[in-house]
Design an enzyme around this catalytic site. Structure first.
Site, PDB file in Angstrom:
ATOM      1  CG  ASN A 162      25.260  -5.988 -49.906  1.00  0.00           C
ATOM      2  OD1 ASN A 162      24.076  -6.525 -49.761  1.00  0.00           O
ATOM      3  ND2 ASN A 162      26.252  -6.016 -49.214  1.00  0.00           N
ATOM      4  CB  THR A 163      29.571  -5.531 -52.892  1.00  0.00           C
ATOM      5  OG1 THR A 163      28.480  -6.079 -53.518  1.00  0.00           O
ATOM      6  CG2 THR A 163      30.699  -6.311 -53.086  1.00  0.00           C
ATOM      7  N   GLY A 174      28.108  -5.171 -57.773  1.00  0.00           N
ATOM      8  CA  GLY A 174      29.045  -5.463 -57.283  1.00  0.00           C
ATOM      9  C   GLY A 174      30.362  -5.098 -58.117  1.00  0.00           C
ATOM     10  CB  ALA A 192      23.748  -1.856 -57.830  1.00  0.00           C
ATOM     11  N   GLY A 193      26.672  -0.763 -57.919  1.00  0.00           N
ATOM     12  CA  GLY A 193      27.697  -0.444 -58.722  1.00  0.00           C
ATOM     13  C   GLY A 193      28.747   0.450 -58.061  1.00  0.00           C
ATOM     14  CE  LYS A 231      17.873  -3.688 -54.937  1.00  0.00           C
ATOM     15  NZ  LYS A 231      19.258  -3.822 -54.373  1.00  0.00           N
TER      16      LYS A 231
END
Lengths: 65, 257
Positions: free
Chosen positions: B205-206, B156, B183-184, B95
């Site tokens: 993830n977050t 995040g 992401a986001g 990645k």
């Protein structure tokens, strides 16, 4: 000989990366290495000679996103 | 779904950082049914040698790993990191992140394309973290990328899909390239929206790791992604400005004066 391992200064006797890693306690560990910003494959460590002032990076797996 | 010849049934890729504990991380991965998790690498220091235990932990999960080049700001750093990751994790997958702006973690798309070219020529299978820019995407495909991972919003930030038009255009321009929103995202409806656009997968993830209950949130995202994919395959209605009565008007009883 003075080298920098992950930014910290160390005095090591061995002249090769493989032996220096052994002396520093990384023997047999799951790590990857670079010297002066260039990747050094595990197979190349025994014939990678170190010079005074070399910057060694030792990395290991960690969490990531 | 196919990434570089690897067939996957789960459309959720899950990050492994920021969980309250390794136990919760393991349970969240199981609840998400993710078959691919992202990992990273960092300096190994200190007596505890934390990387060694993380390595054993990851191997025990039985999932495929996608290492990242998080934190890299130059092509040289990213390429060196990718080589170290390939050796450590024994995978050609990477990645690829080349970051330009530290506030938004917006990629340096020029460095990204260059690093993608260098790595692809060296046998890596690159998953570039990019924006929804069509020109950049085209350059990445030219550079050898067979998967594209545009951001939904800054890493995040939990903002969801910031540029629906851009993401839809990207999907339309690259019908054959697997596209992953990376992401986001903040809540499962964001992931569902990405899947309804026809995206192939979502990387999170977050939103899971920092939820009050990461395991329940992992399951919620998995369900939303499945629902969104089913909806896309079922060909959703196009929005319209005026009402269209759903109950047939023909045959309505005449009850007025």
């Amino acid at each position: 000989m003075r080298v920098f391992v992950n930014g910290d200064q160390h005095d090591v006797e061995p002249r090769t990366l493989a032996l220096a890693l052994e002396e520093l306690g990384y023997g047999g560990k799951k790590i990857a290495t670079a010297v002066n910003g260039r990747f050094v494959a595990a197979a190349r460590r025994p014939d990678t000679n170190l010079a005074d002032g070399d910057r060694i990076e030792v990395v290991a797996p960690m969490q990531g996103g | 779904m196919d990434f570089y010849g690897i067939d996957l049934s789960s459309r959720l890729l899950l990050g492994t950082a920021r969980y309250p504990s390794p136990k919760i991380l393991a349970e969240a991965i199981k609840a998400s049914a993710a078959e691919v998790v992202t990992v990273s690498l960092r300096r190994e220091a200190g007596a505890e040698r934390g990387g060694q235990s993380f390595w054993s932990f990851i191997r025990g999960l039985g999932v495929r790993v996608l290492p990242n080049t998080a934190g890299c700001h130059t092509v040289t750093e990213a390429v060196t990191t990718a080589h170290m990751a390939r050796e450590l994790f024994d995978t050609p997958w990477i990645k690829l992140e080349v970051i330009r702006d530290d506030e938004t973690l917006q990629p340096d798309v020029f460095g990204l394309v260059e690093a993608a070219r260098v790595l692809s020529e060296d046998g890596f299978e690159v998953f570039p973290y990019t924006t929804e820019d069509l020109g950049v995407a085209d350059r990445l495909v030219e550079a050898g990328c067979r998967v594209l991972m545009p951001w939904g919003a800054p890493i995040g930030s939990a903002r969801g899909l910031n540029n629906l038009y851009g993401l839809r255009a990207l999907r339309a321009h690259f019908p054959e390239v697997p596209l992953v929103v990376d992401a986001g995202l903040g809540v499962p409806s964001h992931a569902s929206a990405a899947m309804e656009l026809g995206y192939d997968a979502v990387l999170l993830n977050t939103a899971v790791a920092e939820a009050g209950d990461p395991v329940a949130m992992a399951r919620a995202f998995a369900l939303a992604i499945e629902a969104g994919r089913l909806a896309f395959a079922a060909k959703p209605l196009e929005p319209r400005d005026m009402a269209a009565p759903s109950t047939p008007v023909l045959g309505r009883a005449a009850l007025g004066d």
